[in-house]
Scaffold this motif. Sequence first.
Motif, PDB file in Angstrom:
ATOM      1  N   LYS A 164      -3.597  -5.563   1.998  1.00  0.00           N
ATOM      2  CA  LYS A 164      -3.943  -5.452   3.420  1.00  0.00           C
ATOM      3  C   LYS A 164      -2.715  -5.145   4.262  1.00  0.00           C
ATOM      4  O   LYS A 164      -2.791  -4.380   5.241  1.00  0.00           O
ATOM      5  CB  LYS A 164      -4.586  -6.752   3.891  1.00  0.00           C
ATOM      6  N   MET A 165      -1.568  -5.698   3.898  1.00  0.00           N
ATOM      7  CA  MET A 165      -0.337  -5.408   4.632  1.00  0.00           C
ATOM      8  C   MET A 165       0.050  -3.940   4.451  1.00  0.00           C
ATOM      9  O   MET A 165       0.500  -3.286   5.404  1.00  0.00           O
ATOM     10  CB  MET A 165       0.792  -6.316   4.169  1.00  0.00           C
ATOM     11  N   ALA A 166      -0.106  -3.432   3.248  1.00  0.00           N
ATOM     12  CA  ALA A 166       0.170  -2.013   3.004  1.00  0.00           C
ATOM     13  C   ALA A 166      -0.734  -1.141   3.876  1.00  0.00           C
ATOM     14  O   ALA A 166      -0.295  -0.128   4.437  1.00  0.00           O
ATOM     15  CB  ALA A 166      -0.038  -1.689   1.531  1.00  0.00           C
ATOM     16  N   LYS A 167      -1.991  -1.545   3.994  1.00  0.00           N
ATOM     17  CA  LYS A 167      -2.929  -0.799   4.832  1.00  0.00           C
ATOM     18  C   LYS A 167      -2.500  -0.848   6.294  1.00  0.00           C
ATOM     19  O   LYS A 167      -2.533   0.172   6.991  1.00  0.00           O
ATOM     20  CB  LYS A 167      -4.334  -1.372   4.682  1.00  0.00           C
ATOM     21  N   ALA A 168      -2.080  -2.024   6.752  1.00  0.00           N
ATOM     22  CA  ALA A 168      -1.631  -2.168   8.135  1.00  0.00           C
ATOM     23  C   ALA A 168      -0.434  -1.269   8.415  1.00  0.00           C
ATOM     24  O   ALA A 168      -0.352  -0.615   9.467  1.00  0.00           O
ATOM     25  CB  ALA A 168      -1.275  -3.624   8.426  1.00  0.00           C
ATOM     26  N   GLU A 189      -2.643   3.616  -2.382  1.00  0.00           N
ATOM     27  CA  GLU A 189      -1.424   4.405  -2.569  1.00  0.00           C
ATOM     28  C   GLU A 189      -1.739   5.897  -2.450  1.00  0.00           C
ATOM     29  O   GLU A 189      -0.973   6.657  -1.827  1.00  0.00           O
ATOM     30  CB  GLU A 189      -0.819   4.101  -3.942  1.00  0.00           C
ATOM     31  N   ALA A 190      -2.850   6.312  -3.041  1.00  0.00           N
ATOM     32  CA  ALA A 190      -3.243   7.721  -2.962  1.00  0.00           C
ATOM     33  C   ALA A 190      -3.482   8.144  -1.523  1.00  0.00           C
ATOM     34  O   ALA A 190      -3.040   9.219  -1.090  1.00  0.00           O
ATOM     35  CB  ALA A 190      -4.505   7.947  -3.793  1.00  0.00           C
ATOM     36  N   LEU A 191      -4.153   7.301  -0.761  1.00  0.00           N
ATOM     37  CA  LEU A 191      -4.417   7.610   0.650  1.00  0.00           C
ATOM     38  C   LEU A 191      -3.118   7.708   1.444  1.00  0.00           C
ATOM     39  O   LEU A 191      -2.983   8.556   2.336  1.00  0.00           O
ATOM     40  CB  LEU A 191      -5.334   6.547   1.257  1.00  0.00           C
ATOM     41  N   ILE A 192      -2.172   6.843   1.122  1.00  0.00           N
ATOM     42  CA  ILE A 192      -0.876   6.871   1.810  1.00  0.00           C
ATOM     43  C   ILE A 192      -0.136   8.169   1.487  1.00  0.00           C
ATOM     44  O   ILE A 192       0.447   8.808   2.377  1.00  0.00           O
ATOM     45  CB  ILE A 192      -0.029   5.644   1.422  1.00  0.00           C
ATOM     46  N   TYR A 193      -0.186   8.587   0.232  1.00  0.00           N
ATOM     47  CA  TYR A 193       0.463   9.848  -0.147  1.00  0.00           C
ATOM     48  C   TYR A 193      -0.214  11.033   0.535  1.00  0.00           C
ATOM     49  O   TYR A 193       0.458  11.989   0.954  1.00  0.00           O
ATOM     50  CB  TYR A 193       0.445  10.035  -1.661  1.00  0.00           C
ATOM     51  N   LEU A 194      -1.533  10.991   0.661  1.00  0.00           N
ATOM     52  CA  LEU A 194      -2.237  12.054   1.375  1.00  0.00           C
ATOM     53  C   LEU A 194      -1.826  12.073   2.842  1.00  0.00           C
ATOM     54  O   LEU A 194      -1.665  13.138   3.447  1.00  0.00           O
ATOM     55  CB  LEU A 194      -3.752  11.869   1.255  1.00  0.00           C
ATOM     56  N   GLN A 195      -1.660  10.881   3.397  1.00  0.00           N
ATOM     57  CA  GLN A 195      -1.202  10.759   4.775  1.00  0.00           C
ATOM     58  C   GLN A 195       0.176  11.393   4.942  1.00  0.00           C
ATOM     59  O   GLN A 195       0.504  11.948   5.995  1.00  0.00           O
ATOM     60  CB  GLN A 195      -1.157   9.275   5.150  1.00  0.00           C
ATOM     61  N   ALA A 227       1.506   4.505  10.345  1.00  0.00           N
ATOM     62  CA  ALA A 227       2.274   5.648   9.824  1.00  0.00           C
ATOM     63  C   ALA A 227       3.651   5.240   9.312  1.00  0.00           C
ATOM     64  O   ALA A 227       4.572   6.052   9.279  1.00  0.00           O
ATOM     65  CB  ALA A 227       2.412   6.738  10.885  1.00  0.00           C
ATOM     66  N   ASP A 228       3.780   3.979   8.899  1.00  0.00           N
ATOM     67  CA  ASP A 228       5.034   3.516   8.307  1.00  0.00           C
ATOM     68  C   ASP A 228       4.902   3.676   6.789  1.00  0.00           C
ATOM     69  O   ASP A 228       4.630   2.714   6.063  1.00  0.00           O
ATOM     70  CB  ASP A 228       5.295   2.053   8.683  1.00  0.00           C
ATOM     71  N   ILE A 229       5.084   4.893   6.325  1.00  0.00           N
ATOM     72  CA  ILE A 229       4.838   5.241   4.929  1.00  0.00           C
ATOM     73  C   ILE A 229       5.738   4.463   3.966  1.00  0.00           C
ATOM     74  O   ILE A 229       5.287   3.950   2.938  1.00  0.00           O
ATOM     75  CB  ILE A 229       5.035   6.763   4.705  1.00  0.00           C
ATOM     76  N   VAL A 230       7.013   4.368   4.309  1.00  0.00           N
ATOM     77  CA  VAL A 230       7.979   3.706   3.425  1.00  0.00           C
ATOM     78  C   VAL A 230       7.595   2.251   3.188  1.00  0.00           C
ATOM     79  O   VAL A 230       7.534   1.778   2.044  1.00  0.00           O
ATOM     80  CB  VAL A 230       9.403   3.802   3.992  1.00  0.00           C
ATOM     81  N   GLU A 231       7.336   1.516   4.258  1.00  0.00           N
ATOM     82  CA  GLU A 231       6.973   0.106   4.130  1.00  0.00           C
ATOM     83  C   GLU A 231       5.617  -0.050   3.444  1.00  0.00           C
ATOM     84  O   GLU A 231       5.409  -0.978   2.646  1.00  0.00           O
ATOM     85  CB  GLU A 231       6.950  -0.567   5.501  1.00  0.00           C
ATOM     86  N   ALA A 232       4.690   0.830   3.755  1.00  0.00           N
ATOM     87  CA  ALA A 232       3.364   0.759   3.136  1.00  0.00           C
ATOM     88  C   ALA A 232       3.478   0.882   1.623  1.00  0.00           C
ATOM     89  O   ALA A 232       2.861   0.116   0.877  1.00  0.00           O
ATOM     90  CB  ALA A 232       2.472   1.863   3.691  1.00  0.00           C
ATOM     91  N   LEU A 233       4.284   1.827   1.168  1.00  0.00           N
ATOM     92  CA  LEU A 233       4.442   2.025  -0.277  1.00  0.00           C
ATOM     93  C   LEU A 233       5.170   0.857  -0.936  1.00  0.00           C
ATOM     94  O   LEU A 233       4.905   0.526  -2.096  1.00  0.00           O
ATOM     95  CB  LEU A 233       5.191   3.335  -0.547  1.00  0.00           C
ATOM     96  N   LYS A 234       6.081   0.213  -0.194  1.00  0.00           N
ATOM     97  CA  LYS A 234       6.765  -0.964  -0.731  1.00  0.00           C
ATOM     98  C   LYS A 234       5.765  -2.077  -1.025  1.00  0.00           C
ATOM     99  O   LYS A 234       5.830  -2.731  -2.073  1.00  0.00           O
ATOM    100  CB  LYS A 234       7.831  -1.456   0.246  1.00  0.00           C
ATOM    101  N   TYR A 235       4.837  -2.296  -0.096  1.00  0.00           N
ATOM    102  CA  TYR A 235       3.841  -3.352  -0.301  1.00  0.00           C
ATOM    103  C   TYR A 235       2.858  -2.977  -1.413  1.00  0.00           C
ATOM    104  O   TYR A 235       2.385  -3.851  -2.154  1.00  0.00           O
ATOM    105  CB  TYR A 235       3.093  -3.641   1.004  1.00  0.00           C
ATOM    106  N   VAL A 236       2.556  -1.696  -1.540  1.00  0.00           N
ATOM    107  CA  VAL A 236       1.690  -1.258  -2.634  1.00  0.00           C
ATOM    108  C   VAL A 236       2.357  -1.544  -3.979  1.00  0.00           C
ATOM    109  O   VAL A 236       1.703  -2.013  -4.923  1.00  0.00           O
ATOM    110  CB  VAL A 236       1.358   0.246  -2.512  1.00  0.00           C
ATOM    111  N   GLU A 237       3.651  -1.280  -4.061  1.00  0.00           N
ATOM    112  CA  GLU A 237       4.374  -1.548  -5.304  1.00  0.00           C
ATOM    113  C   GLU A 237       4.330  -3.026  -5.661  1.00  0.00           C
ATOM    114  O   GLU A 237       4.140  -3.402  -6.818  1.00  0.00           O
ATOM    115  CB  GLU A 237       5.834  -1.074  -5.194  1.00  0.00           C
TER     116      GLU A 237
END
Length: 319
Positions: A106-110, A147-153, A115-125
Amino acid sequence: MQKEQRRYATESDRVFQTEAARIFQMGDDAWHAGKYDEAKKYYLQSSRMYHETEDFEGMAIVELRRADLELSLEDYKEAEKSLTFAMSFVENIDYAQATYLEILIKMAKAKSMQADIVEALKYVEKAKKVANQIGSADLLGDAYDLEALIYLQDNNEKRALESYKHAAEAHKGSGITLKEAATLRAISRIEIKNKNYDYAHDVLERCRDLYRENGDLLGEASALSAIGSLRYIIKDIPNARKALMKSVYLYGKVAHHFAEAEALLYLARVEAYNRELGDYERAKIHYKRSIELFDFMDNQTMKQAVLEEYHNFLNRISE
């Protein structure tokens, strides 16, 4: 005792075993009624009560729900506060790792919604690591999907496709076939865009089978529509017709008028392809039915677009 309280707090049959769980449900009811401020108050009250009894997982679950509400209202900072607070209590509790994992996702989604891609991917990891540690194929699949949605973003289609394929594999391993089907549908869109038609078709056939196994008529209709459109692209008119006719039938069965109207439009294009492979009289019928449905839904934009296409078709065949 803490595990028992968590179980009671998440039961759906409304048998409230604790006051905190009862108030939690009141928060849900208020949210569903559109009373957002009231819902927040109930969630906060419930969270405090769980905290007082040292049921930290129960408290985290409430904070997770409160974050969901804040995200729906686009109040990202408040959502992050709830998630950070919950995370601090359950991160190191062995039996609460599944809840911790949900918080990470949920934090990655937030972060991604801001549009904070770097932080989003950190939480996904982090989420993927925890999912692997506790053996949760279901949530691992959810993490890869996000993660896929974030990469598409981030316009990184190649990495998105890789993540979707990992997600599909995880969902298959979890046995949650509807999630697998949804992920396969996303994969097919990218593969069609990349003109990998044979592979995309195989993926869509698997997707269709999964929806059918689950009795999901809407999902099956969507897969069939995609198969028909794909077959039209490669000029396989007979099979395009077959898939789209089934799609139209299923959309009609579930009364999804917009999708039915779209599928009828695609079917009209198939029949309008040429005189040898198509059927112009059927094309006219499908165009008219599509127009009628868009008119019924008062969707004037789509109605006019289909009308214009229909008239262009009539002009073409009259030449």
